[in-house]
Enzyme design. Structure first.
Site, PDB file in Angstrom:
ATOM      1  N   SER A   1      44.533   9.476  30.977  1.00 30.37           N
ATOM      2  CA  SER A   1      44.527   8.225  32.031  1.00 30.37           C
ATOM      3  C   SER A   1      44.998   7.111  31.803  1.00 30.37           C
ATOM      4  CB  SER A   1      43.126   8.230  32.653  1.00 30.37           C
ATOM      5  OG  SER A   1      42.506   9.612  32.541  1.00 30.37           O
TER       6      SER A   1
ATOM      7  N   GLU B   1      53.242  12.355  24.044  1.00 30.92           N
ATOM      8  CA  GLU B   1      51.840  13.115  23.927  1.00 30.92           C
ATOM      9  C   GLU B   1      52.151  14.583  23.301  1.00 30.92           C
ATOM     10  OE1 GLU B   1      48.629  12.859  25.432  1.00 30.92           O
ATOM     11  OE2 GLU B   1      48.594  14.738  24.440  1.00 30.92           O
TER      12      GLU B   1
ATOM     13  N   THR C   1      42.437  13.836  28.220  1.00 31.20           N
ATOM     14  CA  THR C   1      41.199  14.507  28.148  1.00 31.20           C
ATOM     15  C   THR C   1      40.713  14.906  29.754  1.00 31.20           C
ATOM     16  OG1 THR C   1      40.426  13.444  26.031  1.00 31.20           O
ATOM     17  CG2 THR C   1      38.519  14.465  27.743  1.00 31.20           C
ATOM     18  N   CYS C   2      40.589  13.647  30.475  1.00 35.69           N
ATOM     19  CA  CYS C   2      40.255  13.649  31.896  1.00 35.69           C
ATOM     20  C   CYS C   2      40.640  14.765  32.498  1.00 35.69           C
ATOM     21  CB  CYS C   2      40.350  12.310  32.598  1.00 35.69           C
ATOM     22  SG  CYS C   2      40.068  12.618  34.311  1.00 35.69           S
TER      23      CYS C   2
ATOM     24  N   CYS D   1      36.920  15.741  32.712  1.00 40.77           N
ATOM     25  CA  CYS D   1      36.210  15.243  34.116  1.00 40.77           C
ATOM     26  C   CYS D   1      36.866  16.407  35.185  1.00 40.77           C
ATOM     27  CB  CYS D   1      36.808  14.088  34.559  1.00 40.77           C
ATOM     28  SG  CYS D   1      36.889  12.750  33.295  1.00 40.77           S
TER      29      CYS D   1
ATOM     30  N   LYS E   1      35.908  20.172  34.445  1.00 41.07           N
ATOM     31  CA  LYS E   1      34.357  20.123  34.430  1.00 41.07           C
ATOM     32  C   LYS E   1      33.803  20.020  35.780  1.00 41.07           C
ATOM     33  CE  LYS E   1      32.295  16.658  34.905  1.00 41.07           C
ATOM     34  NZ  LYS E   1      31.920  15.544  34.150  1.00 41.07           N
TER      35      LYS E   1
ATOM     36  N   TYR F   1      25.846  13.171  28.137  1.00 40.70           N
ATOM     37  CA  TYR F   1      26.254  13.680  29.310  1.00 40.70           C
ATOM     38  C   TYR F   1      26.892  15.169  29.300  1.00 40.70           C
ATOM     39  CZ  TYR F   1      27.417   8.584  30.729  1.00 40.70           C
ATOM     40  OH  TYR F   1      27.467   7.352  31.005  1.00 40.70           O
ATOM     41  N   ILE F   2      27.581  15.233  28.197  1.00 35.93           N
ATOM     42  CA  ILE F   2      28.323  16.547  28.273  1.00 35.93           C
ATOM     43  C   ILE F   2      27.210  17.665  28.042  1.00 35.93           C
ATOM     44  CG2 ILE F   2      30.011  18.126  26.766  1.00 35.93           C
ATOM     45  CD1 ILE F   2      31.440  15.458  26.406  1.00 35.93           C
TER      46      ILE F   2
ATOM     47  N   GLU G   1      25.485  18.273  31.495  1.00 31.06           N
ATOM     48  CA  GLU G   1      26.351  18.776  32.435  1.00 31.06           C
ATOM     49  C   GLU G   1      26.610  20.113  32.270  1.00 31.06           C
ATOM     50  OE1 GLU G   1      28.606  14.552  34.060  1.00 31.06           O
ATOM     51  OE2 GLU G   1      29.833  16.105  32.692  1.00 31.06           O
TER      52      GLU G   1
ATOM     53  N   GLY H   1      28.357  13.917  20.672  1.00 26.42           N
ATOM     54  CA  GLY H   1      29.283  12.906  20.712  1.00 26.42           C
ATOM     55  C   GLY H   1      30.760  13.307  20.579  1.00 26.42           C
TER      56      GLY H   1
ATOM     57  N   HIS I   1      20.607   7.223  59.905  1.00 27.92           N
ATOM     58  CA  HIS I   1      19.552   8.084  60.085  1.00 27.92           C
ATOM     59  C   HIS I   1      20.001   9.434  60.831  1.00 27.92           C
ATOM     60  CE1 HIS I   1      15.464   9.222  60.386  1.00 27.92           C
ATOM     61  NE2 HIS I   1      15.793   9.567  61.345  1.00 27.92           N
TER      62      HIS I   1
ATOM     63  N   GLU J   1      19.485   6.088  53.619  1.00 29.70           N
ATOM     64  CA  GLU J   1      18.697   4.890  54.155  1.00 29.70           C
ATOM     65  C   GLU J   1      17.524   4.560  53.413  1.00 29.70           C
ATOM     66  OE1 GLU J   1      16.591   6.177  57.865  1.00 29.70           O
ATOM     67  OE2 GLU J   1      17.091   8.488  57.367  1.00 29.70           O
TER      68      GLU J   1
HETATM   69  P1  NDP Z   1      26.548  11.238  24.075  1.00 30.81           P
HETATM   70  O1  NDP Z   1      26.730  10.219  23.129  1.00 30.81           O
HETATM   71  O2  NDP Z   1      26.315  10.963  25.634  1.00 30.81           O
HETATM   72  O3  NDP Z   1      25.417  12.295  23.647  1.00 30.81           O
HETATM   73  C1  NDP Z   1      25.417  12.732  22.373  1.00 30.81           C
HETATM   74  C2  NDP Z   1      24.150  13.612  22.220  1.00 30.81           C
HETATM   75  O4  NDP Z   1      24.172  14.285  21.126  1.00 30.81           O
HETATM   76  C3  NDP Z   1      22.948  12.753  22.301  1.00 30.81           C
HETATM   77  O5  NDP Z   1      21.822  13.666  22.687  1.00 30.81           O
HETATM   78  C4  NDP Z   1      22.707  12.532  20.798  1.00 30.81           C
HETATM   79  O6  NDP Z   1      21.393  12.270  20.322  1.00 30.81           O
HETATM   80  C5  NDP Z   1      23.046  13.996  20.318  1.00 30.81           C
HETATM   81  N1  NDP Z   1      23.534  14.089  18.739  1.00 30.81           N
HETATM   82  C6  NDP Z   1      24.544  12.807  18.177  1.00 30.81           C
HETATM   83  N2  NDP Z   1      24.624  13.225  17.034  1.00 30.81           N
HETATM   84  C7  NDP Z   1      23.972  14.131  16.509  1.00 30.81           C
HETATM   85  C8  NDP Z   1      23.596  14.923  15.514  1.00 30.81           C
HETATM   86  N3  NDP Z   1      24.160  14.713  14.263  1.00 30.81           N
HETATM   87  N4  NDP Z   1      22.623  16.165  15.497  1.00 30.81           N
HETATM   88  C9  NDP Z   1      22.253  16.329  16.650  1.00 30.81           C
HETATM   89  N5  NDP Z   1      22.195  15.655  17.816  1.00 30.81           N
HETATM   90  C10 NDP Z   1      23.249  14.798  17.909  1.00 30.81           C
HETATM   91  O7  NDP Z   1      27.950  12.269  23.906  1.00 30.81           O
HETATM   92  P2  NDP Z   1      28.592  13.291  24.927  1.00 30.81           P
HETATM   93  O8  NDP Z   1      29.412  14.273  23.886  1.00 30.81           O
HETATM   94  O9  NDP Z   1      27.677  13.894  25.636  1.00 30.81           O
HETATM   95  O10 NDP Z   1      29.655  12.630  25.553  1.00 30.81           O
HETATM   96  C11 NDP Z   1      30.806  11.703  25.129  1.00 30.81           C
HETATM   97  C12 NDP Z   1      31.046  10.453  26.002  1.00 30.81           C
HETATM   98  O11 NDP Z   1      31.920  11.113  26.844  1.00 30.81           O
HETATM   99  C13 NDP Z   1      30.204  10.040  26.948  1.00 30.81           C
HETATM  100  O12 NDP Z   1      29.304   8.860  26.061  1.00 30.81           O
HETATM  101  C14 NDP Z   1      30.612   9.630  28.137  1.00 30.81           C
HETATM  102  O13 NDP Z   1      31.086   8.427  27.899  1.00 30.81           O
HETATM  103  C15 NDP Z   1      31.953  10.597  28.242  1.00 30.81           C
HETATM  104  N6  NDP Z   1      31.247  11.535  29.462  1.00 30.81           N
HETATM  105  C16 NDP Z   1      31.194  11.146  30.543  1.00 30.81           C
HETATM  106  C17 NDP Z   1      31.214  11.824  31.624  1.00 30.81           C
HETATM  107  C18 NDP Z   1      30.430  11.548  33.009  1.00 30.81           C
HETATM  108  O14 NDP Z   1      30.945  10.338  33.161  1.00 30.81           O
HETATM  109  N7  NDP Z   1      30.109  12.274  33.901  1.00 30.81           N
HETATM  110  C19 NDP Z   1      30.873  13.360  31.405  1.00 30.81           C
HETATM  111  C20 NDP Z   1      31.235  13.783  30.091  1.00 30.81           C
HETATM  112  C21 NDP Z   1      31.388  12.725  29.065  1.00 30.81           C
HETATM  113  P3  NDP Z   1      20.571  10.709  20.637  1.00 30.81           P
HETATM  114  O15 NDP Z   1      20.199  10.584  21.971  1.00 30.81           O
HETATM  115  O16 NDP Z   1      19.510  10.903  19.763  1.00 30.81           O
HETATM  116  O17 NDP Z   1      21.907   9.862  19.885  1.00 30.81           O
END
Ligand code: NDP
Length: 442
Positions: free
Chosen positions: A11, A31, A38-39, A44, A47, A174-175, A178, A258, A431, A436
């Protein structure tokens, strides 16, 4: 020599390339995977299409409260995959067409930096450019435990040839949330395993509470304060050993712990581009320490969202090609999480407001929306507004429930304009809607 060479056609990269080309500059873009990044290809867009696919099961059961009888509803994974992939292909083709129509030359190759003004493609071709933009995005991280090689990432979900029967989702961001929602809606037995207590860390507590409650009401098992110790193959699929000494036997384990910047083999270290724990370091104008090399989007790990990467790209082109130095605005960016219940949020969470020490007032309502009075669906809606006591300014709006993502986009305009609670109060309600409630909070 190009005026601009962009590495990564996601993007942010595509928008930057097109905007620079529209100014009459010569632009090339490389590319190594598929145009759209990714998106469009593995994030996105596919998904959200799967979110829609998964929503129907709820619609079918909701409809019974309104007099419908739905018999023989059946979900066919392969048909959904074919339809989804067709849409992704269409978008990829549109992205390519738009680049070509803007005069951007596309190289379907892996590209790496060779020198300050040189990029080398994986076919050994060397390309010269005055400016280079790194827009390579991110990729999933994998945790470390024995057997992690048997688990899947979110990227792999888009390649699954059949719908798994039983899934463990690891993580609660998030991921994870979702995909737990998607699999559950498609009839999969889902267990979400999280090392912490409250899902969706960083979100307002009321959002965390209602999402956890909503996932559980839909039958998703949520195991908190627990980590995966190991995964082994077994006759029924995968056996998952958890730190609470319990064991789960499932078809797939999906790790969503993450994402990390995509910087491997880009030649960054060789050119001396500053990195901080794998993140490309940029100044406020998105310039790296190498004066003609810039970076935008997820590779800079600032705010990893598609619309932010696009705005980073616009700011980059303004700065470098329009002589209008622009710092990308990452303030008050609205966010959505496509769970059931859905989340829409803008501004500060309540704990962030407490941490900055502002005196504030909470306006909040939690109610069963009209549709659910008849459908029997227990899902509640939350509207929460945090208001600064001294100025009446809105510090944050948090919405959970149907349409939250669509709603927050509009509410965010008001918040970005500096709206006060009174501005909402003087606005007449529409309404009967759930929205609202936002203008009748007291
Ligand atoms: P996030 O950072 O949102 O979540 C990662 C999760 O994994 C957290 O619950 C974290 O726990 C856990 N975690 C991290 N490291 C470990 C580990 N070593 N062992 C066990 N658990 C672990 O990452 P996502 O992969 O879900 O998403 C990545 C990014 O993608 C998001 O930050 C967002 O910016 C983007 N995204 C946005 C979307 C949207 O806009 N709807 C949809 C999907 C992705 P803890 O909380 O304890 O750190």
């Amino acid at each position: 020599m190009y005026d601009l060479f962009v590495i990564g056609a996601g993007s942010g990269g595509v928008r930057s390339a097109r905007l620079a080309a529209a100014q009459g500059f010569s632009v090339g873009i490389a590319e190594s995977s598929r145009v759209g990044g990714t998106c469009v290809i593995r994030g996105c867009v596919p998904k959200k299409l799967m979110v829609h696919a998964a929503e129907f099961s709820q619609y079918f059961s909701d409809s019974e409260g309104f007099g419908w009888t739905i018999k023989g509803a059946h979900f066919d994974w392969q048909r959904m995959v074919i339809a989804r992939n067709k849409e992704v292909d269409r978008l990829e083709a549109a992205y390519k067409m738009n680049l070509k129509n803007s005069g951007v030359e596309i190289y379907e190759n892996f590209a790496k930096l060779r020198g300050m003004n040189e990029v080398e493609l994986d076919n050994q071709k060397v390309i010269k450019a005055k400016h280079i933009l790194l827009a390579t995005g991110g990729k999933p991280k994998k945790p470390e435990f024995p057997g992690v090689q048997f688990t899947k990432s979110s990227d792999d979900i888009f390649m699954m040839s059949s719908l798994p029967e039983k899934v463990v989702i690891y993580g609660a961001g998030y991921i994870a949330c979702e995909f737990a929602t998607i699999f559950n809606g498609l009839g999969v037995d889902v267990t979400l395993v999280y090392r912490g207590e409250n899902l969706l860390r960083g979100f307002d507590y009321d959002i965390q509470r209602l999402v956890k409650q909503g996932l559980q009401e839909k039958g998703i098992k949520v195991i908190v304060n627990t980590v995966i110790d190991s995964v082994t193959k077994c006759s029924k699929g995968l056996s998952v050993d958890l730190s609470d000494k319990s064991q789960l036997v499932v078809t797939e384990v999906v790790c969503a712990v993450g994402r990390k910047p995509n910087i491997e083999n880009l030649g960054l270290e060789k050119l001396g581009v500053n990195l901080n724990e794998g993140v490309v370091v940029v100044d406020e104008y998105q310039k790296t320490n190498v004066s003609n090399v810039y970076a935008i989007g997820d590779v800079t790990d600032r705010l990893n969202l598609t619309p932010v990467a696009i705005r980073d790209g616009i700011a980059f082109v303004d700065t470098v090609f329009k002589n209008k130095p622009t710092v990308p605005d990452h303030h008050l960016v609205p966010k959505a999480v496509f769970t059931k219940p859905e989340v829409g949020t803008v501004g500060m969470s309540e704990s962030e407001v407490v941490n900055v020490g502002k005196a504030y007032v909470v306006f909040k309502t939690e109610f069963k929306p009209m549709k659910n009075q008849l459908s029997g669906n227990p899902q509640k809606t939350l509207m929460k507004m945090l208001v600064e006591k001294k100025t009446d300014k809105i510090l944050g709006i948090h919405i959970v429930g149907e349409g939250a993502a669509e709603l927050i986009q509009v509410a965010a305009i008001a918040v970005k304009m500096g709206a006060t609670k009174k501005d909402f109060d003087v606005t007449c309600a529409v309404h009967p809607t759930a929205a609202e409630e936002l203008v009748t909070l007291n």
